[in-house]
Structures are given as C-alpha cells and as structure tokens.
Scaffold this active site. Structure first.
Site, PDB file in Angstrom:
ATOM      1  N   ALA A  70      18.602   6.314  16.718  1.00  0.00           N
ATOM      2  CA  ALA A  70      19.842   5.580  16.441  1.00  0.00           C
ATOM      3  C   ALA A  70      20.080   5.720  14.939  1.00  0.00           C
ATOM      4  O   ALA A  70      19.992   4.772  14.176  1.00  0.00           O
ATOM      5  CB  ALA A  70      19.715   4.118  16.841  1.00  0.00           C
ATOM      6  N   LEU A  73      24.680   8.356  12.666  1.00  0.00           N
ATOM      7  CA  LEU A  73      25.483   9.416  12.040  1.00  0.00           C
ATOM      8  C   LEU A  73      25.607   9.284  10.525  1.00  0.00           C
ATOM      9  O   LEU A  73      26.654   9.561   9.943  1.00  0.00           O
ATOM     10  CB  LEU A  73      26.867   9.484  12.702  1.00  0.00           C
ATOM     11  CG  LEU A  73      26.799   9.960  14.158  1.00  0.00           C
ATOM     12  CD1 LEU A  73      28.095   9.658  14.897  1.00  0.00           C
ATOM     13  CD2 LEU A  73      26.494  11.453  14.231  1.00  0.00           C
ATOM     14  N   ASN A 127      31.916  16.026  18.024  1.00  0.00           N
ATOM     15  CA  ASN A 127      30.991  15.067  18.623  1.00  0.00           C
ATOM     16  C   ASN A 127      31.785  13.839  19.064  1.00  0.00           C
ATOM     17  O   ASN A 127      32.184  13.030  18.232  1.00  0.00           O
ATOM     18  CB  ASN A 127      29.919  14.680  17.600  1.00  0.00           C
ATOM     19  CG  ASN A 127      28.986  13.598  18.122  1.00  0.00           C
ATOM     20  OD1 ASN A 127      29.019  13.268  19.309  1.00  0.00           O
ATOM     21  ND2 ASN A 127      28.171  13.053  17.241  1.00  0.00           N
ATOM     22  N   CYS A 130      30.983   9.286  19.251  1.00  0.00           N
ATOM     23  CA  CYS A 130      31.165   8.311  18.176  1.00  0.00           C
ATOM     24  C   CYS A 130      31.982   7.132  18.712  1.00  0.00           C
ATOM     25  O   CYS A 130      32.848   7.315  19.564  1.00  0.00           O
ATOM     26  CB  CYS A 130      31.939   8.925  17.008  1.00  0.00           C
ATOM     27  SG  CYS A 130      31.255  10.463  16.404  1.00  0.00           S
ATOM     28  N   THR A 194      22.717  12.881  23.682  1.00  0.00           N
ATOM     29  CA  THR A 194      21.576  12.070  24.135  1.00  0.00           C
ATOM     30  C   THR A 194      21.989  11.004  25.152  1.00  0.00           C
ATOM     31  O   THR A 194      23.144  10.593  25.201  1.00  0.00           O
ATOM     32  CB  THR A 194      20.934  11.367  22.929  1.00  0.00           C
ATOM     33  OG1 THR A 194      21.943  10.592  22.277  1.00  0.00           O
ATOM     34  CG2 THR A 194      20.358  12.368  21.949  1.00  0.00           C
TER      35      THR A 194
HETATM   36  C1  FMN Z   1      17.747  12.667  15.157  1.00  0.00           C
HETATM   37  C2  FMN Z   1      18.907  13.218  15.925  1.00  0.00           C
HETATM   38  C3  FMN Z   1      20.173  13.293  15.336  1.00  0.00           C
HETATM   39  C4  FMN Z   1      21.265  13.783  16.033  1.00  0.00           C
HETATM   40  N1  FMN Z   1      22.483  13.870  15.404  1.00  0.00           N
HETATM   41  C5  FMN Z   1      23.551  14.385  16.074  1.00  0.00           C
HETATM   42  C6  FMN Z   1      24.821  14.551  15.422  1.00  0.00           C
HETATM   43  O1  FMN Z   1      24.974  14.273  14.221  1.00  0.00           O
HETATM   44  N2  FMN Z   1      25.871  15.034  16.148  1.00  0.00           N
HETATM   45  C7  FMN Z   1      25.720  15.399  17.464  1.00  0.00           C
HETATM   46  O2  FMN Z   1      26.671  15.840  18.081  1.00  0.00           O
HETATM   47  N3  FMN Z   1      24.523  15.284  18.099  1.00  0.00           N
HETATM   48  C8  FMN Z   1      23.441  14.782  17.437  1.00  0.00           C
HETATM   49  N4  FMN Z   1      22.219  14.694  18.072  1.00  0.00           N
HETATM   50  C9  FMN Z   1      22.085  15.141  19.483  1.00  0.00           C
HETATM   51  C10 FMN Z   1      21.506  16.559  19.559  1.00  0.00           C
HETATM   52  O3  FMN Z   1      22.347  17.487  18.907  1.00  0.00           O
HETATM   53  C11 FMN Z   1      21.296  17.000  21.017  1.00  0.00           C
HETATM   54  O4  FMN Z   1      22.536  16.998  21.682  1.00  0.00           O
HETATM   55  C12 FMN Z   1      20.342  16.124  21.790  1.00  0.00           C
HETATM   56  O5  FMN Z   1      19.298  15.677  20.953  1.00  0.00           O
HETATM   57  C13 FMN Z   1      19.748  16.817  23.012  1.00  0.00           C
HETATM   58  O6  FMN Z   1      18.961  17.931  22.638  1.00  0.00           O
HETATM   59  P1  FMN Z   1      17.343  17.854  22.490  1.00  0.00           P
HETATM   60  O7  FMN Z   1      16.841  17.141  23.700  1.00  0.00           O
HETATM   61  O8  FMN Z   1      16.897  19.282  22.454  1.00  0.00           O
HETATM   62  O9  FMN Z   1      17.067  17.132  21.233  1.00  0.00           O
HETATM   63  C14 FMN Z   1      21.098  14.206  17.378  1.00  0.00           C
HETATM   64  C15 FMN Z   1      19.837  14.153  17.975  1.00  0.00           C
HETATM   65  C16 FMN Z   1      18.745  13.673  17.273  1.00  0.00           C
HETATM   66  C17 FMN Z   1      17.398  13.634  17.939  1.00  0.00           C
END
Ligand code: FMN
Ligand code: FAD
Ligand code: FES
Lengths: 302, 268
Positions: A70, A73, A127, A130, A194
């Site tokens: 969490a 952003l 994204n 938000c 997520t």
């Molecule tokens: C620490 C962290 C920060 C993230 N920040 C963003 C973000 O700024 N914008 C976004 O669209 N997704 C963000 N995500 C989501 C990831 O881009 C991704 O969609 C999601 O983690 C699923 O992929 P994974 O299981 O391989 O991590 C973030 C995920 C994590 C873990």
C-alpha cells in the site's frame, strides 16, 4: 536462434519482456545489476502531475508466495520525472512505457498531454487503480463507464502515442472492463494489477499495513492472472501485456499462451533483480528447444 | 552481457549459536564483510521457497571474508533462517544502506554514547569496534537495554571487550539499572556529545528528544518493513522534516538514505 521480437500497438520491441510498474523504479537502482538494454521495454513507476506523498507505513508485508503493498503511489511528480528519470533512461537503448496515475480525469489528461510529444516515451500505460477523489474515491477501473471515459479522454490527449489501459482484477467481469477500454479507443490492455487484500497481526490485534488493505501480488496470484489474460484476450481485439506473479520463464510463457503479446515481470524483481534476464534467456532457450521460430507464434496458442 | 550480475550471493553458515532465548548469532562466510560499514545491513533470504523477500538484518561485525549477524527469531522468516545449520547455505545481499557517520570531525575528542534497546545492540558492536580502531583513545560508553535478566545481556561482553565502558539497563530492574537506556544514562555523570542509537521506535523518539534537550548530536538507526532493500519499491519510508531530494516529498527511504539518520532530520 529464435526470433524474440514482437509488435505491439504498431511498435516493434526486441523481446516481449518488460517490468511491471512500481517494481523497477525507473531502472536507476537496478542499473548495475541488470543490463537495461536487454529489456524489451521498461515500464516506469506511476507518475502524477504533482508529487504524491503516498501512504503511512508499514506499506509492505510479505504473504505466502507473495506480498502486499500500500505504497499509495508515492511519486516525485511529472516535472522531476521528465527531467531526472526520462533523462536517465534516454542514455539507454530501451523503449519506455510510462505508467500514469491521477486523482481526477483532468490529472490523467494533464500527464498524458505533457508526455504526448516526448520522443523518449514509447507508450503510455494508464493505471486506473487510482481513487477518483470526486467520486468518493472509488477506483476509476472498477466502473466500466468511468473506465471508458478515462480511456477516451486520455486517447484525445495522447497524440500518436499508443495508450494502454492497465486493468484492476478487483471487478466482477474483467472481460467487460477490457471491452469498455477497447470501445474507448485503447491501443492495448495490460493486466493484472494487484488484488485488494488484508492481513492482521493476531498478537498485536491490528492490521499489518497502516492502510489496512494492500494490493496482493507475486506468485500467489499467477494462476488468476493466467485466467484473466485468457478471458481478456478472447474478449477484445487489441493486444495484451500480461503480468501477475511471473517468477520464471515458464510463468511468462504461460501468460503468452493465454493470450499476452508482451509480459511484465513484477515483484519478483525485489528478490531477484536479474529475474528479467533469466526470463528472456529462458524464453529463448524454450523456443529453440521446442523448435518454434518466433515468440509471436505462442501468443494465444491454447 | 549474457550473464547478468546476480545481486544475492550464497554465504555459508560458519558458526551459529543461541546467545539468549530466541536470539541467534550467526557468522556467514561471504565477501560482503570486506565492504561493510557499521550501521549497514544485509537482506537475508529465508530458505523456504514460499518466503520471497529478504529479511533486513544489521551487520553486527565484519572482517574480510565473513559477517556476523545477531537476530531475534521473530516470525516465520527469521525462524527459518535461525534453523539453518552450520555449513548450510543462505542467500544474502549487501551491504546495504548508509551506516553511522563516524568521521573524526564528528567524534574527535568528544564523549560518545551508544544506546541499544533490545535487538538494537548488534549494529553498536560493529560501531564500537570501528570507533576504537579509528581512535584507540576514544571515550565510549554503551548503554544496553533489555527486557529483563532472562535476556542474558547479550552482546554486553562483546561490546565491553572493544574497550568501551558499558552499562546494563532492564525494564523490570532485574539486572543492572532499572528503567530504559536514557534513565540509565542519566544515572551516570557522563556528558553525551555524540549519541548513536538503535532500538525500538519509542526509544528512538526519546533519544531524539533527549538530544534536543541536552544539545547532543544524535544518529539513530530506523527500522521499517522492506521489500526491495535498494530504494525501488518505496515501501520503507520515514517522514522527514525537509523535502527529500530523491522522492521530492517529505519521505526518505530507510533502506537507501538510511537506516541511520541524523535525529534532527526525521519526524518521529
Ligand atoms: C511495490 C509495488 C508498487 C506498484 N506500483 C504500481 C504503480 O505505480 N502503477 C501500477 O500500475 N501498478 C503498480 N504495481 C502493480 C504491478 O505493476 C503489477 O501489476 C502487480 O504487482 C502484479 O504483478 P506481480 O505479481 O508480478 O508483482 C505495483 C506493485 C508493487 C508490488
Ligand atoms: C535496517 C534493519 C535492520 C534490522 N536489523 C535487525 C537485527 O540486527 N536483528 C534483528 O533481530 N532484527 C533486525 N531487524 C528486524 C527484522 O528485519 C525483522 O524482525 C524481520 O524482518 C522479521 O521477519 P519474520 O519473517 O521473522 O517476521 P514476520 O512478522 O513473519 O514478517 C512478516 C513481514 O514483515 C516484515 N517485518 C516484520 N517485522 C519487521 C521489522 N521489525 N522490521 C522490518 N521488517 C519487519 C518481514 O520482513 C516480513 O516481510 C532489522 C530491520 C531493519 C529494517
Ligand atoms: S525497501 Fe524498497 S525502497 Fe526501501
């Protein structure tokens, strides 16, 4: 030698592997551990028009085969991002996908417009996870009408830049959301973001994350990502970037077979910063071993 | 460059012991030691594959081919690490972060006080050694706080062996001076010019306040949940009084700008 190059929204990428937004920064911290030029693309951390502070801590915690975050952003805002981060990346030969966030339609539009004629940017990824502050903080991406509207408005400001809508999985029908984005004019879809989750510390009798809820990612969500990529790629005609829990080349190939043209490696970067390199090498070895000429041939094969 | 540099490296457990209930000391053979500075940390990866993230642990001591870590088996990750046998392999990454500033400019000729609360003691051992090496005549007092006598004042002897004066404080008064580390410091007539502190957040807030009242310079080592450990995820931030140069908001990354901060700079 197998052909790893792919085409996405009219652009050519040397291989299908990018990183998931927020799990790689803008590459600065991993520059010494990863050959950035070998990546198919770099997707940067979400950027908004002005700096965002993010959430209170704890912001992250581990969960079985995954993690919750969490972050809220947190980002330095578009001015610093364009000067510092895009400046840094222009020293590399790697296409940049900029992840865009906003608290209002106008904020998305502002960021998209300012990046629309920047040569250092290949594509924009919106994204929509938000909170929309004018609509009681409900996420843009959980309402098909609102999602279609953001897509349309971003497209109008994006000039010739391809606009990819990044879907949240926290919806009843991901296919309906993908259709809303396609109808709004999106050039591509990326998924999944997520899953909203919660963890409780039973000894302290309180939430682990200060925000109470956090987004679940990592290998734990991979099979759901495969299912959702499959559903979306059958629902729309535009190409898909698949992500969610990739930890190996096998996971990446699975998402491609489910329908993804490109894939993004996410939180596993935190544990194995060289994960993208191993995924790229693994895909190539797989293609050679299986006698497949081009990685393009495996997209949607099942 | 087909072979990418792998950031985590394999280290062998050269020695392991339980030095107090639930507190483990481990020596890991790896070259990280040759680059480590006091106050820096490593990420230690649990062996169980369902644990993906490294656990941040301070470097308690280092030489050219090994590091020592001292940690509490707190949850499932550190319990898994604690179960690693001598000769077995663990993946570690580091050294990470910015440690305690120890230039002669800061400490030269001044009275140095190290404050360690509970599992905050390990980084102070490495620091005490380095300060002694830097200035064999340095005036160092370490005050180590424990819950009670059952914690067997772990690392107290090690820190004393560096030539520092050392005191024990316990919350319940069952050993040493009753009270917290600042209570114990106040019972001495030692003036503290420079304070280095590591421990739980309430203790560090008290140290910040004490330093402000007495005009001492305080450097505190902070803790926060981490994912990447290298500044990427923005998971581990602390509120800062001034806008941070990297984040452009009032947040600094503990893993990168810290874990040690000038107490005046952070809002705790
Ligand atoms: C620490 C962290 C920060 C993230 N920040 C963003 C973000 O700024 N914008 C976004 O669209 N997704 C963000 N995500 C989501 C990831 O881009 C991704 O969609 C999601 O983690 C699923 O992929 P994974 O299981 O391989 O991590 C973030 C995920 C994590 C873990
Ligand atoms: C810079 C730094 C140095 C540290 N040095 C030491 C040390 O020398 N000795 C020592 O015993 N402990 C130290 N800690 C605390 C140690 O990292 C935690 O006790 C450990 O991460 C707990 O993991 P777990 O899986 O056993 O616990 P769980 O509670 O099961 O962990 C769940 C998740 O929360 C995280 N987490 C839980 N508690 C903490 C915490 N206090 N700090 C950071 N992350 C936490 C874990 O890393 C994991 O991601 C340090 C922490 C930091 C940030
Ligand atoms: S742990 Fe990721 S930024 Fe500090």
């Amino acid at each position: 030698m197998a052909d790893l190059s792919v085409e996405f929204a009219g652009l050519r990428f040397k291989n299908p592997v990018t990183v998931a937004s927020g799990t790689f920064g803008s590459g600065m911290e991993y520059e010494k551990m990863v050959d950035l030029n070998r990546l198919g693309a770099i997707t940067t951390k979400g950027v908004s028009a002005v700096p965002w502070e993010g959430n209170p801590t704890p912001r992250v915690t581990e969960t079985p085969s995954g993690m919750m975050n969490a972050i809220g952003l947190q980002n330095p805002g578009l001015d610093v991002f364009m000067e510092r981060d895009l400046g840094f990346l222009s020293g590399y030969d790697v296409p940049v996908i900029v992840n865009v966030c906003g608290h209002s339609m106008e904020e998305y539009e502002e960021v998209v417009e300012r990046l629309s004629d920047d040569d250092r940017v290949a594509m924009l990824e919106i994204n929509v996870s938000c909170p929309n502050v004018s609509k009681g903080a409900i996420q843009f991406g959980t309402d098909a009408g609102m999602l279609g509207e953001v897509t349309k408005r971003c497209k109008l400001k994006a000039g010739s830049k391809p606009v990819i809508m990044k879907l949240t999985p926290n919806v009843t029908s991901i296919a309906d959301m993908a259709r809303a984005a396609e109808d709004g004019g999106a050039d591509g879809i990326s998924l999944i973001n997520t899953f909203t989750a919660m963890k409780i510390d039973i000894y302290r009798k309180r939430f682990v994350l200060a925000n109470r809820t956090g987004g679940l990612s990592g290998p734990a969500i991979h099979p759901i990502a495969v299912r959702m990529v499959y559903e979306v790629s059958h629902a729309v005609g535009i190409p898909v970037i698949g992500m969610g829990g990739i930890a190996s080349f096998e996971d990446a190939i699975e998402l491609m077979m489910a329908g993804a043209t490109m894939v993004a490696v996410g939180m596993i970067n935190f544990a194995r910063p060289d994960a993208t390199m191993r995924v790229i090498d693994g895909i190539e070895d797989y293609l050679v071993k299986m006698g497949i000429d081009s990685v393009r041939d495996i997209t949607g094969i099942v | 460059m087909k072979e990418a540099a792998v950031k985590r490296i394999a280290a062998h457990v050269a020695d392991k012991s339980m030095i107090a209930p639930g507190i483990y000391s481990m020596v890991l053979s790896c070259e990280i030691g040759s680059r480590a500075l006091p106050g820096q940390f490593v990420l230690v990866y649990p062996r169980d594959g369902s644990h993906l993230l490294g656990r941040p642990i301070c470097i308690a001591d280092a030489d050219d081919d090994s590091i020592r870590i001292v940690f509490r088996a707190a949850g499932s990750g550190t319990k898994d690490i604690a179960e690693t046998g001598i000769g077995d392999r663990l993946f570690v990454e580091g050294p990470l972060g910015r440690g305690y500033p120890v230039s002669d400019e800061i400490t030269g000729g001044r009275s140095i006080v190290l404050l360690g609360g509970g599992i905050g003691a390990p980084s102070l051992l490495f620091l005490a050694k380095s300060l002694r090496r830097q200035d064999p005549g340095a005036d160092i007092l370490a005050v180590l706080g424990y819950r009670d006598s059952s914690m067997k004042h772990f690392l107290y002897e090690d820190i004393k062996d560096t030539g520092a004066d050392a005191l024990i404080a316990t919350d319940d008064g069952s050993e040493g001076i009753g009270g917290n580390v600042i209570d114990a410091l106040k019972t001495t007539d030692r003036r503290a010019d420079v304070i280095y502190a590591c421990g739980p957040m309430p203790m560090l807030s008290a140290v910040k306040k004490y330093a402000k009242e007495t005009g001492a310079k305080a450097y505190i080592s902070l803790e926060e949940h981490m994912a990447c450990g290298v500044g990427v995820c923005l998971g581990c931030v602390v509120k800062t009084l001034k806008k941070d140069g990297h984040s452009m908001v009032n947040n600094a990354r503990i893993c990168t700008e810290g874990p040690v901060f000038d107490a005046e700079d952070v809002d705790i």
